[in-house]
Design an enzyme around this catalytic site. Sequence first.
Site, PDB file in Angstrom:
ATOM      1  N   LYS A 174      -0.392  -2.948  -7.867  1.00  0.00           N
ATOM      2  CA  LYS A 174      -1.393  -2.508  -8.848  1.00  0.00           C
ATOM      3  C   LYS A 174      -2.741  -3.141  -8.544  1.00  0.00           C
ATOM      4  CE  LYS A 174       1.343  -4.257 -11.859  1.00  0.00           C
ATOM      5  NZ  LYS A 174       1.960  -4.752 -13.108  1.00  0.00           N
ATOM      6  N   THR A 205      -6.890  -5.935 -22.774  1.00  0.00           N
ATOM      7  CA  THR A 205      -5.953  -5.475 -21.741  1.00  0.00           C
ATOM      8  C   THR A 205      -4.658  -6.270 -21.769  1.00  0.00           C
ATOM      9  OG1 THR A 205      -7.016  -6.997 -20.220  1.00  0.00           O
ATOM     10  CG2 THR A 205      -7.737  -4.691 -20.130  1.00  0.00           C
ATOM     11  N   GLY A 207      -1.058  -7.139 -22.031  1.00  0.00           N
ATOM     12  CA  GLY A 207       0.179  -6.357 -22.006  1.00  0.00           C
ATOM     13  C   GLY A 207       0.107  -5.096 -21.155  1.00  0.00           C
ATOM     14  N   THR A 208      -0.942  -4.978 -20.369  1.00  0.00           N
ATOM     15  CA  THR A 208      -1.120  -3.774 -19.540  1.00  0.00           C
ATOM     16  C   THR A 208       0.042  -3.593 -18.556  1.00  0.00           C
ATOM     17  OG1 THR A 208      -3.472  -4.164 -19.674  1.00  0.00           O
ATOM     18  CG2 THR A 208      -2.762  -2.616 -18.004  1.00  0.00           C
ATOM     19  N   GLY A 209       0.394  -4.682 -17.866  1.00  0.00           N
ATOM     20  CA  GLY A 209       1.453  -4.599 -16.847  1.00  0.00           C
ATOM     21  C   GLY A 209       2.791  -4.257 -17.474  1.00  0.00           C
ATOM     22  N   CYS A 210       3.090  -4.882 -18.608  1.00  0.00           N
ATOM     23  CA  CYS A 210       4.358  -4.622 -19.311  1.00  0.00           C
ATOM     24  C   CYS A 210       4.433  -3.144 -19.698  1.00  0.00           C
ATOM     25  CB  CYS A 210       4.455  -5.448 -20.591  1.00  0.00           C
ATOM     26  SG  CYS A 210       4.086  -7.188 -20.385  1.00  0.00           S
TER      27      CYS A 210
END
Length: 262
Positions: A174, A205, A207-210
């Site tokens: 990412k 932003t 918690g974006t990856g989760c």
Amino acid sequence: MIKRALTIGGSDSGGGAGIQADIKTFSAFAVYGMSVLTAVTAQNSLNVNGITGIPPQFVSLQFESVLTDIGIDGVKTGMLFNAEIVQTVAQKLNENHIPLVVVDPVMRSKSGDILLENRGVDLLMEKLIPLATLLTPNIPEAEMLSGVPIRTDEDITTAAKKIHDLGCKAVLIKGGHRRGNATDILFDGVEFSKFTAPRIDTQNTHGTGCTYSAAILANLIKGKNLRDAIRLSKWFVTEAIKHAFPLGKGHGPLNHFIRIEK
Ligand code: PLP
């Protein structure tokens, strides 16, 4: 029958990341969400104020409890906290032949707190990554897993190949930590694909990856192919960031309630 997704990860008391973000995301895609907790964090939009791990035997018991009664169509892993938990999770996934496994190799929070100890990273590489349908590292995680410092597009390609050699079916690196558009690179062992969205200027932003990895799992479970699942999830995360809630004084949470055309 409704599809069943399990997240194995940490609790975020602030509700923005971890299993809370995952279950909101599963719900947004009309998938039934379940959770196996690995750790409980005391955190808000500013800081992680404390972490306590769940005993590995209790991680196992949670997994067995949902598997033997409700059933599992796919799993995503997030914060695994320590080596013993990584070992336990890998063993459970391996023994039970879970068909879809999205591994988000969470190592640190945005605030810099350690969410996976170093010994855990070694075991993750050895035991868990080979079970992954898809691995979703950000740039610092990809650097750690590949040993390649990433500055250029070519570095991403090199890192993706090295990470793929660890045994996952596909890896999505990412680009959120780079400059310019947010471009993610997928490598499935055969070809590279790019997924691009405009960068949104916001600090909300958390918690974006989760959210991204949970959305990909939900879409894979619903039968989408890998590229379509990533494309739709990328759109979802971008919209959720665009309409994020300005809650707390630090990195606010995403808005998981945006409308999804079915
Ligand atoms: N807390 C938990 C429990 C998480 O699982 C994660 C990320 O996966 C984070 C915090 C970090 O989220 P962020 O880096 O968006 O702050």
